[in-house]
Every structure is written in structure tokens, then in C-alpha cells.
Design an enzyme around this catalytic site. Structure first.
Site, PDB file in Angstrom:
ATOM      1  N   ASP A 272       0.840  -1.200   0.000  1.00 33.83           N
ATOM      2  CA  ASP A 272       0.000   0.000   0.000  1.00 33.83           C
ATOM      3  C   ASP A 272       0.876   1.251   0.000  1.00 33.83           C
ATOM      4  O   ASP A 272       0.619   2.211  -0.730  1.00 33.83           O
ATOM      5  CB  ASP A 272      -0.893  -0.033   1.253  1.00 33.83           C
ATOM      6  CG  ASP A 272      -2.143   0.822   1.113  1.00 33.83           C
ATOM      7  OD1 ASP A 272      -2.510   1.170  -0.035  1.00 33.83           O
ATOM      8  OD2 ASP A 272      -2.752   1.133   2.145  1.00 33.83           O
TER       9      ASP A 272
ATOM     10  N   HIS B 283      -4.485   2.864  -6.925  1.00 35.10           N
ATOM     11  CA  HIS B 283      -5.676   2.552  -6.135  1.00 35.10           C
ATOM     12  C   HIS B 283      -6.920   2.360  -7.004  1.00 35.10           C
ATOM     13  O   HIS B 283      -7.785   1.556  -6.676  1.00 35.10           O
ATOM     14  CB  HIS B 283      -5.917   3.602  -5.050  1.00 35.10           C
ATOM     15  CG  HIS B 283      -5.173   3.312  -3.796  1.00 35.10           C
ATOM     16  ND1 HIS B 283      -3.840   3.603  -3.653  1.00 35.10           N
ATOM     17  CD2 HIS B 283      -5.555   2.703  -2.638  1.00 35.10           C
ATOM     18  CE1 HIS B 283      -3.439   3.201  -2.451  1.00 35.10           C
ATOM     19  NE2 HIS B 283      -4.457   2.656  -1.818  1.00 35.10           N
TER      20      HIS B 283
ATOM     21  N   HIS C 111      -6.645  -1.100  -8.198  1.00 34.02           N
ATOM     22  CA  HIS C 111      -7.032  -1.954  -7.063  1.00 34.02           C
ATOM     23  C   HIS C 111      -8.554  -2.035  -6.948  1.00 34.02           C
ATOM     24  O   HIS C 111      -9.127  -3.115  -6.821  1.00 34.02           O
ATOM     25  CB  HIS C 111      -6.445  -1.419  -5.759  1.00 34.02           C
ATOM     26  CG  HIS C 111      -7.158  -1.914  -4.545  1.00 34.02           C
ATOM     27  ND1 HIS C 111      -8.310  -1.313  -4.067  1.00 34.02           N
ATOM     28  CD2 HIS C 111      -6.931  -2.973  -3.729  1.00 34.02           C
ATOM     29  CE1 HIS C 111      -8.755  -1.989  -3.018  1.00 34.02           C
ATOM     30  NE2 HIS C 111      -7.927  -2.992  -2.785  1.00 34.02           N
TER      31      HIS C 111
ATOM     32  N   HIS D  39      -5.534  -5.772   0.652  1.00 36.67           N
ATOM     33  CA  HIS D  39      -5.558  -4.468  -0.025  1.00 36.67           C
ATOM     34  C   HIS D  39      -4.191  -4.108  -0.628  1.00 36.67           C
ATOM     35  O   HIS D  39      -4.084  -3.830  -1.823  1.00 36.67           O
ATOM     36  CB  HIS D  39      -6.015  -3.403   0.987  1.00 36.67           C
ATOM     37  CG  HIS D  39      -5.928  -2.002   0.499  1.00 36.67           C
ATOM     38  ND1 HIS D  39      -6.904  -1.424  -0.286  1.00 36.67           N
ATOM     39  CD2 HIS D  39      -4.966  -1.042   0.664  1.00 36.67           C
ATOM     40  CE1 HIS D  39      -6.555  -0.181  -0.574  1.00 36.67           C
ATOM     41  NE2 HIS D  39      -5.388   0.083  -0.007  1.00 36.67           N
TER      42      HIS D  39
HETATM   43 ZN   LIG Z   1      -4.467   2.012   0.140  1.00 40.78          ZN
END
Ligand SMILES: [Zn+2]
Length: 366
Positions: A171, A254, A257, A271
Site C-alpha cells: 500500500d 488505487h 485496485h 488491499h
Molecule cells: Zn491504500
């Protein structure tokens, strides 16, 4: 438009700090609603209760139902009102912090975030990712203020599953590149303004820390050691990445994602593992000079670099295009890239990222 920088009021990190929660929390209220999972109660319930009550607080504990959905936020907000809670404490992982922040915002109290893992950059921000009760990405919600306090017990983090801390590095890996994209496109960040030099410097430090200490920290954690590298990585995953993404913005990684929620077989991935692949895809999209370095880092610390590692066996162009279309949705952040992005371009970048990932894995095992 103005430059805007936001952050939590206080960040505390160190071994054993969980036992000081009560002393810190009493600055914000006397009747905390503690949102915690059943597993969290088993592992930390006694310690947390002892710390809060010995500081003179009268906590109410409530188990989290597992998803940060509007239903769950409403349920806990009602409970917070009924129990007359004057501070919300979210203890555990990302979905719990996001829920705690949303509850505190709706009942207008302070919020204290106590991560027991360093798996995401969610703790410090004034926003939550809301999912449908079935676990599909729904929307970002933005709140009037960041958490009043983020408390990281580095001993607790060091004992948490290694895969979660590595996922946190995934992340954090996105932060600098998304910040740079937002700076280049003059985008509006999650803080609601343009990027400050301060946020850019933190984002850059986040990336540099991962490169200098990520592999060392992983190695130390495998031996159960809380080294200086581990402390640096906990801070990078939580504080640097948290301030960096929020005040410098999100872009391709993101959004990609979020698009991957359309592939149900990736739901068991964390994540940050999906964000790492999103980061590589964004770097392909940009043809960025850091691509090889980032690929090598991911392979070294064990972040996924291929669809197969993400659990996806069928990565046909049509399926990847579905992900790319979602990633390009109007309410997502791919439009913060400094050039025109189409679903087709994103799909091609993801397929190229997968191919480069396979090559990097093969090179690594030689
Ligand atoms: Zn994140």
C-alpha cells in the site's frame, strides 16, 4: 485553488504503548465506544479494558460485523448514541478504522485509532472506503477531521502476521507514484486542495524508506525481531503513506485496485497486495524509470507481481478490460493521471505488468 495539508492531531508509536491507551484516550472523553473484532477481544480485550478502566474511563465494547458498510456504520452510530459514548475507539484493522471514523463523524465525537497491524495507510486519514454489505467497493466518504490520535504499539505489530506488514508495504509503495501523478496533473487531492511540498516530501520519504528498509524489516520480522528497520517500516506504512496519500492524492494504483474487486478470485488477497500490482500497472502506464526497481522490490519482499499470484487464472483481455473499465469510473482516481487514460490502455498496462512480473520472478529464481 489553495494547497491543503491535513493530518491526525497526534501519532504515537512504540513498544508496549497499548498499555497507555487509557492515559492518552482520557484527553478525548470518558465513555469510549470500543469497536473491535471477536479475535481482537480475545487477543487484546483484557489489556485494553485494564488500560481504559485504570485511567478512569468506562468503556463499552462492541464487536464489528466484518464489513465497513453503511448498515454497519448506522448500527454502531445508534449504539454510540444509546450508550452516550463521547469518544470512539477503533482497534484492529483497516475496515474497523474506517468504520470507527465514520461512526465518530456521524455522532460528532473524537476518534482514537489503534491499529494492531500495519497493513494499510487507512489509520491516519479523514476518509473511509465504504463497501456494499457483499464486499464490493462503493464509495469514499470524507470527514470533517482526521483521527484525534493514532496509537501504534510496535511490539503488537511485530507479532502480527508478516504477510499483513508486507501488504502494508504494498500500500505504501503506491504513495509516492500516485502523489507524483497528482502533482503533475495538478489534481485535487483527498485533502480537497492542491499538493503541498510537505506532502510530496513525505511521499518521497515513504518510498525511500521502503527501498532502504523494506527487505531488512521483512527479514527481522521473520525472526520475530523488532529492529529499527521494523520501526521505520511501521512508520512508513502508517504515517508517511497515510499523510502522503491523503494530502498528495491517489491516482492509478488505487483505481486499478478498486477495479480488481470485479475479479472475485482476488477477494482473498489483501488491499496492499492488490495495490502493489496496481502500482506496477501504473508505472507501466507511465513507462516510469522506477519500474525495474519496484518490480525487484516486490519480488524480494513477496508482493504479488502476476495475475496468478493474485489468484487469477483467467486473465483474458476481456476480463482485464472489465477491471479497467471499473478503474476508469468517474468516481475513481485514474483521471488524476497526467495524461488521457482509456480502459483499453489500462487493460494493456495490466497485461504488460503481469508479463513483466513473470519475467522478474523467473530472473529472481535463477
Ligand atoms: Zn491504500
Amino acid at each position: 485553488m489553495a494547497r491543503i495539508f491535513i493530518s491526525p492531531s497526534k501519532y504515537i508509536q512504540g513498544p508496549g504503548e497499548l498499555d497507555n491507551l487509557g492515559d492518552y484516550a482520557k484527553a478525548y472523553g470518558t465513555k469510549p465506544l470500543v469497536i473491535i473484532s471477536a479475535g481482537g477481544v480475545r487477543r487484546f480485550g483484557d489489556r485494553v479494558r485494564a488500560s481504559l478502566t485504570s485511567a478512569g474511563l468506562t468503556p463499552v465494547f462492541e464487536e464489528f460485523n466484518g464489513e465497513c458498510s453503511q448498515d454497519e456504520i448506522d448500527r454502531l452510530s445508534t449504539l454510540a448514541k444509546q450508550s452516550e459514548a463521547d469518544v470512539v475507539v477503533g482497534l484492529g484493522g483497516g475496515k474497523i478504522f474506517d468504520t470507527a471514523k465514520a461512526v465518530a463523524n456521524s455522532v460528532d465525537t473524537s476518534v482514537v485509532i489503534v491499529p494492531t497491524i500495519a497493513a494499510t495507510d487507512a489509520p491516519c486519514s479523514a476518509l473511509s472506503v465504504i463497501y456494499t454489505p457483499e464486499g464490493q467497493f462503493k464509495e469514499y466518504q470524507f470527514f470533517k477531521h482526521n483521527p484525534n490520535l493514532v496509537l501504534m504499539d510496535s511490539e503488537v505489530i511485530a507479532k502480527s502476521p508478516l504477510r499483513l506488514t508486507v501488504s502494508g508495504m504494498g500500500d505504501a509503495l503506491a504513495t509516492y507514484f500516485e502523489a507524483r501523478a497528482c502533482k503533475r496533473s495538478d489534481a485535487t487531492t483527498c485533502a480537497g486542495g492542491h499538493v503541498t511540498n510537505a506532502a510530496m516530501a513525505l511521499a518521497r520519504l515513504c518510498f525511500d524508506t521502503l527501498m532502504s528498509d523494506g527487505a531488512k524489516a521483512k527479514c527481522a520480522l521473520e525472526a520475530g525481531a523488532l529492529s529499527e528497520s521494523v520501526e521505520k517500516i511501521i512508520e512508513a506504512n502508517t504515517l508517511l503513506s497515510g499523510l502522503g496519500f491523503e494530502s498528495a492524492g491517489l491516482a492509478g494504483a488505487h483505481a486499478i485496485h478498486n477495479g480488481m474487486t470485479a475479479m472475485p478470485e482476488t477477494h482473498k488477497m489483501y488491499h496492499g497486495e492488490k495495490v502493489a500490482f496496481g502500482t506496477i500497472s501504473q508505472l507501466v502506464l507511465e513507462d516510469a524509470p522506477e519500474l525495474d526497481e519496484v518490480l525487484l522490490f516486490c519480488v524480494e519482499v513477496g508482493l504479488p507481481v502476476t495475475f496468478r499470484q493474485l489468484g487469477v487464472e483467467d486473465a483474458s483481455f476481456e476480463r482485464v478490460l472489465e477491471v479497467a473499465k471499473l478503474a476508469c469510473a468517474d468516481n475513481d482516481t485514474l483521471h488524476n493521471m497526467p495524461f488521457e487514460v482509456t480502459p483499453e490502455k489500462v487493460a494493456h498496462a495490466m497485461l504488460a505488468a503481469d508479463a513483466l512480473g513473470k519475467k522478474a520472478l523467473a530472473d529472481w529464481s535463477d
